[in-house]
Structures are given as C-alpha cells and as structure tokens.
Design an enzyme around this catalytic site. Structure first.
Site, PDB file in Angstrom:
ATOM      1  N   LYS A  13      30.129 117.443  32.556  1.00 55.44           N
ATOM      2  CA  LYS A  13      28.825 117.621  31.901  1.00 55.44           C
ATOM      3  C   LYS A  13      27.735 117.975  32.930  1.00 55.44           C
ATOM      4  CE  LYS A  13      28.871 113.387  30.290  1.00 55.44           C
ATOM      5  NZ  LYS A  13      30.171 112.844  30.759  1.00 55.44           N
ATOM      6  N   ARG A  88      24.836 108.490  23.560  1.00 55.49           N
ATOM      7  CA  ARG A  88      26.108 107.886  23.943  1.00 55.49           C
ATOM      8  C   ARG A  88      26.667 107.006  22.842  1.00 55.49           C
ATOM      9  NH1 ARG A  88      26.351 108.982  29.427  1.00 55.49           N
ATOM     10  NH2 ARG A  88      27.683 107.488  30.458  1.00 55.49           N
ATOM     11  N   ARG A 127      35.086 113.044  43.329  1.00 54.67           N
ATOM     12  CA  ARG A 127      33.693 113.522  43.223  1.00 54.67           C
ATOM     13  C   ARG A 127      32.826 112.927  44.338  1.00 54.67           C
ATOM     14  NH1 ARG A 127      30.432 112.614  37.866  1.00 54.67           N
ATOM     15  NH2 ARG A 127      31.155 110.491  38.189  1.00 54.67           N
ATOM     16  N   ARG A 162      29.566 107.621  44.220  1.00 60.68           N
ATOM     17  CA  ARG A 162      28.759 106.757  43.350  1.00 60.68           C
ATOM     18  C   ARG A 162      29.282 105.326  43.321  1.00 60.68           C
ATOM     19  NH1 ARG A 162      27.917 110.171  37.853  1.00 60.68           N
ATOM     20  NH2 ARG A 162      28.691 108.227  36.985  1.00 60.68           N
ATOM     21  N   ARG A 173      34.686 102.641  32.113  1.00 65.81           N
ATOM     22  CA  ARG A 173      33.845 103.717  31.561  1.00 65.81           C
ATOM     23  C   ARG A 173      34.630 104.566  30.562  1.00 65.81           C
ATOM     24  NH1 ARG A 173      32.348 106.299  36.836  1.00 65.81           N
ATOM     25  NH2 ARG A 173      31.545 108.049  35.627  1.00 65.81           N
TER      26      ARG A 173
HETATM   27  P1  AP5 Z   1      30.785 115.971  36.691  1.00 66.25           P
HETATM   28  O1  AP5 Z   1      30.156 117.242  36.329  1.00 66.25           O
HETATM   29  O2  AP5 Z   1      30.105 115.083  37.679  1.00 66.25           O
HETATM   30  O3  AP5 Z   1      31.203 115.121  35.379  1.00 66.25           O
HETATM   31  P2  AP5 Z   1      30.353 114.393  34.276  1.00 66.25           P
HETATM   32  O4  AP5 Z   1      30.965 114.731  32.968  1.00 66.25           O
HETATM   33  O5  AP5 Z   1      28.901 114.680  34.467  1.00 66.25           O
HETATM   34  O6  AP5 Z   1      30.732 112.884  34.615  1.00 66.25           O
HETATM   35  P3  AP5 Z   1      29.871 111.575  34.852  1.00 66.25           P
HETATM   36  O7  AP5 Z   1      30.838 110.609  35.501  1.00 66.25           O
HETATM   37  O8  AP5 Z   1      28.608 111.855  35.583  1.00 66.25           O
HETATM   38  O9  AP5 Z   1      29.582 111.135  33.418  1.00 66.25           O
HETATM   39  P4  AP5 Z   1      29.311 109.706  32.933  1.00 66.25           P
HETATM   40  O10 AP5 Z   1      29.059 110.051  31.523  1.00 66.25           O
HETATM   41  O11 AP5 Z   1      30.296 108.648  33.199  1.00 66.25           O
HETATM   42  O12 AP5 Z   1      28.113 109.205  33.875  1.00 66.25           O
HETATM   43  P5  AP5 Z   1      26.559 109.058  33.624  1.00 66.25           P
HETATM   44  O13 AP5 Z   1      25.937 109.392  34.936  1.00 66.25           O
HETATM   45  O14 AP5 Z   1      26.093 109.794  32.413  1.00 66.25           O
HETATM   46  O15 AP5 Z   1      32.232 116.328  37.219  1.00 66.25           O
HETATM   47  C1  AP5 Z   1      33.092 115.347  37.760  1.00 66.25           C
HETATM   48  C2  AP5 Z   1      33.815 115.904  38.996  1.00 66.25           C
HETATM   49  O16 AP5 Z   1      34.671 116.959  38.618  1.00 66.25           O
HETATM   50  C3  AP5 Z   1      32.912 116.485  40.087  1.00 66.25           C
HETATM   51  O17 AP5 Z   1      33.453 116.178  41.332  1.00 66.25           O
HETATM   52  C4  AP5 Z   1      32.956 117.981  39.844  1.00 66.25           C
HETATM   53  O18 AP5 Z   1      32.721 118.722  41.032  1.00 66.25           O
HETATM   54  C5  AP5 Z   1      34.366 118.147  39.332  1.00 66.25           C
HETATM   55  N1  AP5 Z   1      34.466 119.239  38.372  1.00 66.25           N
HETATM   56  C6  AP5 Z   1      33.694 119.432  37.276  1.00 66.25           C
HETATM   57  N2  AP5 Z   1      34.082 120.538  36.621  1.00 66.25           N
HETATM   58  C7  AP5 Z   1      35.159 121.028  37.325  1.00 66.25           C
HETATM   59  C8  AP5 Z   1      36.022 122.148  37.154  1.00 66.25           C
HETATM   60  N3  AP5 Z   1      35.859 122.990  36.122  1.00 66.25           N
HETATM   61  N4  AP5 Z   1      37.031 122.344  38.025  1.00 66.25           N
HETATM   62  C9  AP5 Z   1      37.202 121.480  39.069  1.00 66.25           C
HETATM   63  N5  AP5 Z   1      36.416 120.414  39.329  1.00 66.25           N
HETATM   64  C10 AP5 Z   1      35.409 120.197  38.456  1.00 66.25           C
HETATM   65  O19 AP5 Z   1      26.400 107.495  33.299  1.00 66.25           O
HETATM   66  C11 AP5 Z   1      26.604 106.491  34.273  1.00 66.25           C
HETATM   67  C12 AP5 Z   1      26.283 105.126  33.663  1.00 66.25           C
HETATM   68  O20 AP5 Z   1      24.897 105.083  33.238  1.00 66.25           O
HETATM   69  C13 AP5 Z   1      27.057 104.778  32.385  1.00 66.25           C
HETATM   70  O21 AP5 Z   1      28.308 104.198  32.671  1.00 66.25           O
HETATM   71  C14 AP5 Z   1      26.072 103.794  31.688  1.00 66.25           C
HETATM   72  O22 AP5 Z   1      26.136 102.514  32.241  1.00 66.25           O
HETATM   73  C15 AP5 Z   1      24.721 104.381  31.997  1.00 66.25           C
HETATM   74  N6  AP5 Z   1      24.228 105.320  30.956  1.00 66.25           N
HETATM   75  C16 AP5 Z   1      23.962 106.656  31.159  1.00 66.25           C
HETATM   76  N7  AP5 Z   1      23.527 107.213  30.033  1.00 66.25           N
HETATM   77  C17 AP5 Z   1      23.506 106.240  29.093  1.00 66.25           C
HETATM   78  C18 AP5 Z   1      23.170 106.214  27.720  1.00 66.25           C
HETATM   79  N8  AP5 Z   1      22.739 107.299  27.061  1.00 66.25           N
HETATM   80  N9  AP5 Z   1      23.286 105.048  27.044  1.00 66.25           N
HETATM   81  C19 AP5 Z   1      23.702 103.915  27.651  1.00 66.25           C
HETATM   82  N10 AP5 Z   1      24.041 103.880  28.966  1.00 66.25           N
HETATM   83  C20 AP5 Z   1      23.953 105.032  29.682  1.00 66.25           C
END
Ligand code: AP5
Length: 216
Positions: A13, A88, A127, A162, A173
């Site tokens: 994402k 979410r 990552r 992270r 997660r």
């Molecule tokens: P990346 O693009 O970083 O993936 P992502 O889908 O953004 O994954 P996240 O882990 O950031 O999502 P998340 O939903 O767990 O975390 P968030 O920060 O929102 O890609 C991942 C890796 O793959 C990278 O290394 C990238 O380079 C590689 N990659 C990507 N595409 C590729 C491709 N095509 N080919 C090869 N490699 C590739 O949330 C963190 C925490 O915050 C949550 O656990 C929760 O506690 C809290 N939180 C956040 N939002 C909310 C909400 N709305 N409500 C409640 N709690 C929340």
C-alpha cells in the site's frame, strides 16, 4: 484522485501510494506513518497509540477518526488523497462515509491489493524505511536496497527496520487484518467501489489504478 488502498500488511500500500502521488498532486495519508511520528515525538497521541502498535493490535477507532477529521481539513487534501491504512475496521469505514458526505467528497475507487501470504511474509522481514519523518521512503533489502552504508537514496537519512517488524508482531498484524480489516472488502464491494488487483508488480498496479480512474 480520491482512493482507498486496502490490503494486508506488506501488500504494498505504502509503495503504491508514494508512486501514485507523483501523478496529480494527491497526497498520501498513512495513518501508520502519522501514528509512528506521534510515537517518535512522544505526543499525547503517541503515548496512547504506542502499546497497541507494538503488539500489532489496532489503535481504537475514536482516536483514528479524530486524526482523520483534522487531517482532511488540511489544505493539501484539496487536490485529492490516497488513503493508506485507513479505514481498517467497519466502524471506521462507516464514519468515513459520513465524513465524506459532510465534506461533499466522492471516492473514485477502493483498491484491494491481493498478495499471497508467503510473498507478504518475505517482504515484511526484508523491508526497511527511511527514518526521516518528512521522507519515509520505503526500501527492501532484496528488491529495492538503500545505499551500501544503509542510507536513504532520496534524503541521506539512516534507513531502519520498524519496531513492529518482529515475527510475533507481524503474525499478530496479519491475524488482526483477517479479523478486522478483510471484512471491508465486502463492505466496499456492496458500496460499488471495489477493484481487486492480484499483481505483485507495483508498476503494474499503479498503471491499473491510473487506467481505472482515467488519469492515463
Ligand atoms: P509496503 O509498501 O511498505 O507495504 P504496506 O502494505 O504499506 O505495509 P504496512 O506494513 O506498512 O501496512 P500495515 O497496514 O501493517 O502498517 P501501517 O503502517 O498502516 O511494502 C512492504 C515491503 O514490500 C517493502 O519492503 C516494499 O519495498 C516491498 N514491496 C512492495 N511492493 C513490492 C513489489 N511489487 N515487489 C517487491 N517488493 C515490494 O500500520 C501500523 C500500525 O498502526 C497498525 O498495526 C496499527 O496498530 C496502527 N494503525 C494504523 N492505521 C490504523 C487504523 N486506521 N486504525 C487502527 N490502527 C491503525
């Protein structure tokens, strides 16, 4: 553009959102990045969110909606937004629907990035993220490495892993995603906004989204 990116942790994402921003000035809004900055800066929000995040649990809906109501009021949202990691839960999606109605804004599409679990696990453990809060470029030691001495190619800041990237937190997660977030796929299918993409190439995903919203 006004879009929501849905997908499990590691589905890509953040990577896709950053690539889409370049096209029409739409801003990426990542609730995860907002929360991580709050934790780093030890703000009131950060203190409340830290425990949940470290355990891989979701932060309570009311806190998230407070953040988002104020974020939508900022001027950089006028050009459009790419929501990354929000909503979410079903209550967040319902609250967002009301908020958008109040602001007279309509979504273009909700994109569901459907990536196999083994690809996700591999990506999350490899990552790395730029530690500069104004940059937060996403790297991957296999597919998109930082400089040889572990620095960001854009801004030169150290690139780090992270805090929620431990095996235990990743497992939690993914469980939380299946239980709380995956039901949004059906929610947005019924609302008529859903587009599921199964590609694992970020470039291809970006092209599909641009075609979908007619910005090619
Ligand atoms: P990346 O693009 O970083 O993936 P992502 O889908 O953004 O994954 P996240 O882990 O950031 O999502 P998340 O939903 O767990 O975390 P968030 O920060 O929102 O890609 C991942 C890796 O793959 C990278 O290394 C990238 O380079 C590689 N990659 C990507 N595409 C590729 C491709 N095509 N080919 C090869 N490699 C590739 O949330 C963190 C925490 O915050 C949550 O656990 C929760 O506690 C809290 N939180 C956040 N939002 C909310 C909400 N709305 N409500 C409640 N709690 C929340």
């Amino acid at each position: 553009m006004r879009i929501i990116l849905l997908g499990a942790p590691g589905a890509g994402k953040g990577t896709v959102a950053k690539a889409l921003m370049a096209y029409d000035g739409s801003v990426q809004i990542s609730t995860g990045d907002i929360l991580r900055n709050a934790v780093k800066n030890k703000t009131e929000l950060g203190k409340k969110a830290q425990g949940y995040m470290g355990r891989g649990e979701l932060v309570p809906d009311d806190l998230i909606m407070e953040i988002m109501e104020s974020r939508f009021g900022e001027p950089d949202c006028e050009q459009g937004f790419i929501l990354d990691g929000f909503p979410r839960t079903i209550p967040q999606a319902e609250a967002l629907k009301k908020l958008l109605q109040k602001l007279h804004l309509k979504l273009d599409v909700v994109v569901n990035l459907d990536v196999p679990r083994e690809v996700i696990l591999d990506r999350l453990t490899t990552r790395r993220t730029c530690s500069n809060p104004d940059c937060q470029e996403i790297y991957n030691i296999k597919s998109k490495p930082p400089t040889e001495d572990g620095r960001c190619k854009k801004c030169g800041a150290p690139v780090v892993q992270r805090d929620d990237e431990t095996e235990e937190a990743i497992t939690k997660r993914l469980e939380t995603y299946n239980e709380k977030t995956a039901p949004l796929i059906d929610f947005y299918r019924k609302e008529g906004f859903l587009k599921t993409i199964t590609s694992t190439s970020s470039d291809e995903i970006v092209s599909i989204i641009r075609r979908e919203i007619g910005s090619t």
